[in-house]
Design a protein around this motif. Structure first.
Motif, PDB file in Angstrom:
ATOM      1  N   ALA A 157       5.035  12.745   3.221  1.00  0.00           N
ATOM      2  CA  ALA A 157       5.731  11.459   3.274  1.00  0.00           C
ATOM      3  C   ALA A 157       5.010  10.496   4.193  1.00  0.00           C
ATOM      4  O   ALA A 157       4.872   9.302   3.906  1.00  0.00           O
ATOM      5  CB  ALA A 157       7.166  11.671   3.746  1.00  0.00           C
ATOM      6  N   SER A 158       4.505  11.025   5.333  1.00  0.00           N
ATOM      7  CA  SER A 158       3.780  10.187   6.286  1.00  0.00           C
ATOM      8  C   SER A 158       2.509   9.635   5.673  1.00  0.00           C
ATOM      9  O   SER A 158       2.173   8.459   5.821  1.00  0.00           O
ATOM     10  CB  SER A 158       3.450  10.992   7.543  1.00  0.00           C
ATOM     11  OG  SER A 158       2.679  10.230   8.442  1.00  0.00           O
ATOM     12  N   THR A 159       1.768  10.521   4.943  1.00  0.00           N
ATOM     13  CA  THR A 159       0.534  10.087   4.292  1.00  0.00           C
ATOM     14  C   THR A 159       0.818   9.018   3.259  1.00  0.00           C
ATOM     15  O   THR A 159       0.090   8.020   3.145  1.00  0.00           O
ATOM     16  CB  THR A 159      -0.164  11.282   3.617  1.00  0.00           C
ATOM     17  OG1 THR A 159      -0.481  12.257   4.611  1.00  0.00           O
ATOM     18  CG2 THR A 159      -1.443  10.843   2.917  1.00  0.00           C
ATOM     19  N   SER A 160       1.896   9.203   2.472  1.00  0.00           N
ATOM     20  CA  SER A 160       2.274   8.222   1.458  1.00  0.00           C
ATOM     21  C   SER A 160       2.600   6.879   2.093  1.00  0.00           C
ATOM     22  O   SER A 160       2.181   5.825   1.589  1.00  0.00           O
ATOM     23  CB  SER A 160       3.474   8.734   0.663  1.00  0.00           C
ATOM     24  OG  SER A 160       3.893   7.771  -0.279  1.00  0.00           O
ATOM     25  N   THR A 161       3.330   6.929   3.222  1.00  0.00           N
ATOM     26  CA  THR A 161       3.683   5.685   3.920  1.00  0.00           C
ATOM     27  C   THR A 161       2.436   4.989   4.447  1.00  0.00           C
ATOM     28  O   THR A 161       2.295   3.766   4.348  1.00  0.00           O
ATOM     29  CB  THR A 161       4.643   5.985   5.081  1.00  0.00           C
ATOM     30  OG1 THR A 161       5.823   6.585   4.565  1.00  0.00           O
ATOM     31  CG2 THR A 161       5.001   4.708   5.829  1.00  0.00           C
ATOM     32  N   GLN A 162       1.506   5.784   5.014  1.00  0.00           N
ATOM     33  CA  GLN A 162       0.273   5.205   5.540  1.00  0.00           C
ATOM     34  C   GLN A 162      -0.546   4.575   4.430  1.00  0.00           C
ATOM     35  O   GLN A 162      -1.123   3.499   4.604  1.00  0.00           O
ATOM     36  CB  GLN A 162      -0.537   6.281   6.254  1.00  0.00           C
ATOM     37  CG  GLN A 162       0.083   6.749   7.573  1.00  0.00           C
ATOM     38  CD  GLN A 162      -0.688   7.893   8.204  1.00  0.00           C
ATOM     39  OE1 GLN A 162      -1.714   8.315   7.672  1.00  0.00           O
ATOM     40  NE2 GLN A 162      -0.197   8.381   9.318  1.00  0.00           N
ATOM     41  N   ASN A 163      -0.617   5.239   3.267  1.00  0.00           N
ATOM     42  CA  ASN A 163      -1.379   4.686   2.144  1.00  0.00           C
ATOM     43  C   ASN A 163      -0.768   3.378   1.669  1.00  0.00           C
ATOM     44  O   ASN A 163      -1.480   2.417   1.365  1.00  0.00           O
ATOM     45  CB  ASN A 163      -1.426   5.695   0.995  1.00  0.00           C
ATOM     46  CG  ASN A 163      -2.295   6.892   1.312  1.00  0.00           C
ATOM     47  OD1 ASN A 163      -3.139   6.825   2.209  1.00  0.00           O
ATOM     48  ND2 ASN A 163      -2.100   7.978   0.587  1.00  0.00           N
ATOM     49  N   THR A 164       0.575   3.338   1.589  1.00  0.00           N
ATOM     50  CA  THR A 164       1.249   2.106   1.182  1.00  0.00           C
ATOM     51  C   THR A 164       0.985   0.994   2.184  1.00  0.00           C
ATOM     52  O   THR A 164       0.703  -0.148   1.812  1.00  0.00           O
ATOM     53  CB  THR A 164       2.769   2.347   1.069  1.00  0.00           C
ATOM     54  OG1 THR A 164       3.004   3.364   0.098  1.00  0.00           O
ATOM     55  CG2 THR A 164       3.485   1.078   0.654  1.00  0.00           C
ATOM     56  N   SER A 165       1.043   1.345   3.466  1.00  0.00           N
ATOM     57  CA  SER A 165       0.782   0.362   4.513  1.00  0.00           C
ATOM     58  C   SER A 165      -0.635  -0.171   4.415  1.00  0.00           C
ATOM     59  O   SER A 165      -0.872  -1.373   4.576  1.00  0.00           O
ATOM     60  CB  SER A 165       1.010   0.996   5.890  1.00  0.00           C
ATOM     61  OG  SER A 165       0.700   0.083   6.919  1.00  0.00           O
ATOM     62  N   ALA A 166      -1.605   0.712   4.148  1.00  0.00           N
ATOM     63  CA  ALA A 166      -3.000   0.294   4.030  1.00  0.00           C
ATOM     64  C   ALA A 166      -3.181  -0.668   2.870  1.00  0.00           C
ATOM     65  O   ALA A 166      -3.911  -1.662   2.976  1.00  0.00           O
ATOM     66  CB  ALA A 166      -3.903   1.514   3.869  1.00  0.00           C
ATOM     67  N   VAL A 167      -2.509  -0.385   1.744  1.00  0.00           N
ATOM     68  CA  VAL A 167      -2.597  -1.279   0.580  1.00  0.00           C
ATOM     69  C   VAL A 167      -2.014  -2.642   0.916  1.00  0.00           C
ATOM     70  O   VAL A 167      -2.592  -3.683   0.582  1.00  0.00           O
ATOM     71  CB  VAL A 167      -1.850  -0.655  -0.621  1.00  0.00           C
ATOM     72  CG1 VAL A 167      -1.714  -1.672  -1.752  1.00  0.00           C
ATOM     73  CG2 VAL A 167      -2.576   0.588  -1.114  1.00  0.00           C
ATOM     74  N   GLN A 168      -0.877  -2.658   1.609  1.00  0.00           N
ATOM     75  CA  GLN A 168      -0.247  -3.919   1.990  1.00  0.00           C
ATOM     76  C   GLN A 168      -1.120  -4.687   2.967  1.00  0.00           C
ATOM     77  O   GLN A 168      -1.280  -5.908   2.848  1.00  0.00           O
ATOM     78  CB  GLN A 168       1.127  -3.639   2.603  1.00  0.00           C
ATOM     79  CG  GLN A 168       2.149  -3.101   1.623  1.00  0.00           C
ATOM     80  CD  GLN A 168       3.438  -2.662   2.298  1.00  0.00           C
ATOM     81  OE1 GLN A 168       3.478  -2.428   3.501  1.00  0.00           O
ATOM     82  NE2 GLN A 168       4.505  -2.544   1.514  1.00  0.00           N
ATOM     83  N   GLN A 169      -1.710  -3.984   3.939  1.00  0.00           N
ATOM     84  CA  GLN A 169      -2.572  -4.642   4.909  1.00  0.00           C
ATOM     85  C   GLN A 169      -3.814  -5.217   4.243  1.00  0.00           C
ATOM     86  O   GLN A 169      -4.247  -6.328   4.570  1.00  0.00           O
ATOM     87  CB  GLN A 169      -2.973  -3.653   6.008  1.00  0.00           C
ATOM     88  CG  GLN A 169      -1.825  -3.263   6.928  1.00  0.00           C
ATOM     89  CD  GLN A 169      -2.233  -2.224   7.950  1.00  0.00           C
ATOM     90  OE1 GLN A 169      -3.288  -1.597   7.834  1.00  0.00           O
ATOM     91  NE2 GLN A 169      -1.403  -2.031   8.955  1.00  0.00           N
ATOM     92  N   THR A 170      -4.374  -4.456   3.294  1.00  0.00           N
ATOM     93  CA  THR A 170      -5.550  -4.948   2.581  1.00  0.00           C
ATOM     94  C   THR A 170      -5.212  -6.212   1.802  1.00  0.00           C
ATOM     95  O   THR A 170      -5.980  -7.181   1.803  1.00  0.00           O
ATOM     96  CB  THR A 170      -6.076  -3.865   1.620  1.00  0.00           C
ATOM     97  OG1 THR A 170      -6.440  -2.703   2.371  1.00  0.00           O
ATOM     98  CG2 THR A 170      -7.285  -4.366   0.841  1.00  0.00           C
ATOM     99  N   ALA A 171      -4.057  -6.218   1.135  1.00  0.00           N
ATOM    100  CA  ALA A 171      -3.653  -7.377   0.331  1.00  0.00           C
ATOM    101  C   ALA A 171      -3.465  -8.615   1.190  1.00  0.00           C
ATOM    102  O   ALA A 171      -3.839  -9.722   0.781  1.00  0.00           O
ATOM    103  CB  ALA A 171      -2.367  -7.062  -0.425  1.00  0.00           C
ATOM    104  N   GLU A 172      -2.904  -8.468   2.384  1.00  0.00           N
ATOM    105  CA  GLU A 172      -2.644  -9.639   3.218  1.00  0.00           C
ATOM    106  C   GLU A 172      -3.919 -10.200   3.840  1.00  0.00           C
ATOM    107  O   GLU A 172      -3.946 -11.352   4.276  1.00  0.00           O
ATOM    108  CB  GLU A 172      -1.622  -9.329   4.306  1.00  0.00           C
ATOM    109  CG  GLU A 172      -2.090  -8.401   5.404  1.00  0.00           C
ATOM    110  CD  GLU A 172      -1.010  -8.161   6.457  1.00  0.00           C
ATOM    111  OE1 GLU A 172       0.083  -8.758   6.331  1.00  0.00           O
ATOM    112  OE2 GLU A 172      -1.252  -7.384   7.391  1.00  0.00           O
ATOM    113  N   LEU A 173      -4.998  -9.418   3.844  1.00  0.00           N
ATOM    114  CA  LEU A 173      -6.259  -9.906   4.390  1.00  0.00           C
ATOM    115  C   LEU A 173      -7.119 -10.613   3.348  1.00  0.00           C
ATOM    116  O   LEU A 173      -7.997 -11.407   3.703  1.00  0.00           O
ATOM    117  CB  LEU A 173      -7.064  -8.751   4.989  1.00  0.00           C
ATOM    118  CG  LEU A 173      -6.482  -8.057   6.220  1.00  0.00           C
ATOM    119  CD1 LEU A 173      -7.441  -6.976   6.710  1.00  0.00           C
ATOM    120  CD2 LEU A 173      -6.188  -9.043   7.330  1.00  0.00           C
TER     121      LEU A 173
END
Length: 287
Positions: free
Chosen positions: A57-73
């Motif tokens: 679950a932690s890995t999934s959350t981190q991956n989602t966060s990374a995708v969101q962070q990439t999109a906002e940049l």
């Protein structure tokens, strides 16, 4: 080491990247919650029955966060140096460029760029070109970052750099991406260009572009140019704000025909030297 910013009171991270003074940060340090003691037994690990599920679950959350962070940049960002020169960063498809120039004086002052990844508030880059310090090519560095209300701050070694997003909210460009040239017409025949260390890329945000030609194997840099663009009704128009090979091109506008077919950008017209061109570009995200 290049020290053009020696007299500035605060050197920005973006310009440190550009000048090659940031150095490399090739080693990574595991965070406290990732460290497992060598003496930790299988029994103690098994005493927490939901460890695997929690880790997943932690890995999934981190991956989602990374995708969101990439999109906002993704998009175009701007700052200035202590001399008032403009510095523009484009971030698209896991690739970034930084260009420093003075449009009024038609001066190109340098560029750097390469690939990047984001995770847990960390912006990690790997240089693929650097015009002022080619020894940086192939090295990596990491900065802490934060984005709030269209302002991007990065911090490394106590130095904070602030970028402001260039407003592209009205853009509907179908070309916003990072593209690699994969075909060029020669004597009426289309020649296929295969991936390799020699690269010619175009990085396009919604309204800005930069092309770069370089060799990741030899660190040789061949040229760059950039500015703003429009892509409407089959016409692609570049408005040149910097050009490394010939500053007399600054201020000129060049128009081409364009079409996106099967995910590829077909680009035709006349080059800045007046020669007829027909090129095919492919998104690096499809490599």
């Amino acid at each position: 080491m290049i020290k053009l910013l020696k007299n500035t009171s605060t050197a920005s991270f973006g310009l440190l990247l550009l000048m090659g003074c940031a150095g490399s940060d090739a080693t990574s340090t595991a965070s406290a919650d990732q460290i497992v003691s060598p003496g930790q037994s299988a029994v103690s690990q098994a005493s927490t029955p939901n460890t695997t599920a929690s880790a997943t679950a932690s890995t999934s959350t981190q991956n989602t966060s990374a995708v969101q962070q990439t999109a906002e940049l993704e998009g175009a960002w701007r700052t200035t140096d202590a001399q008032g020169n403009e510095v523009v960063m484009l971030v698209q498809d896991g690739f970034f460029t930084i260009a420093r120039f003075n449009k009024a004086n038609k001066q190109f002052l340098g560029t750097t760029g390469g690939t990047y990844t984001v995770s847990n508030g960390k912006f990690e880059i790997k240089y693929e070109f650097n015009t002022l310090d080619s020894t940086q090519v192939g090295t990596s560095t990491t900065a802490n970052f934060n984005v709030q209300q269209d302002q991007w701050t990065m911090e490394r070694d106590g130095v904070t750099d602030t970028w402001n997003r260039i407003n592209e909210s009205n853009s509907t460009s179908p070309l916003a991406s990072t593209w690699r040239i994969t075909g060029r017409e020669r004597d009426g025949q289309m020649s296929t260009m295969r991936p390799g260390p020699r690269k010619t890329l175009k990085v396009l945000s919604g309204t800005r572009f930069q092309w770069i030609a370089f060799n990741t194997e030899t660190a040789e840099f061949s040229g760059t140019g950039g500015g703003t663009y429009t892509a409407e009704n089959g016409k692609y128009t570049e408005n040149i704000e910097f050009f490394s090979r010939d500053n007399s091109r600054v201020g000129q506008s060049l128009s081409f025909n364009y079409e996106v077919k099967d995910g590829n950008w077909h680009h035709s017209g006349q080059s800045s030297t007046g020669n007829k061109i027909y090129e095919i570009w492919s998104r690096i995200s499809n490599d």
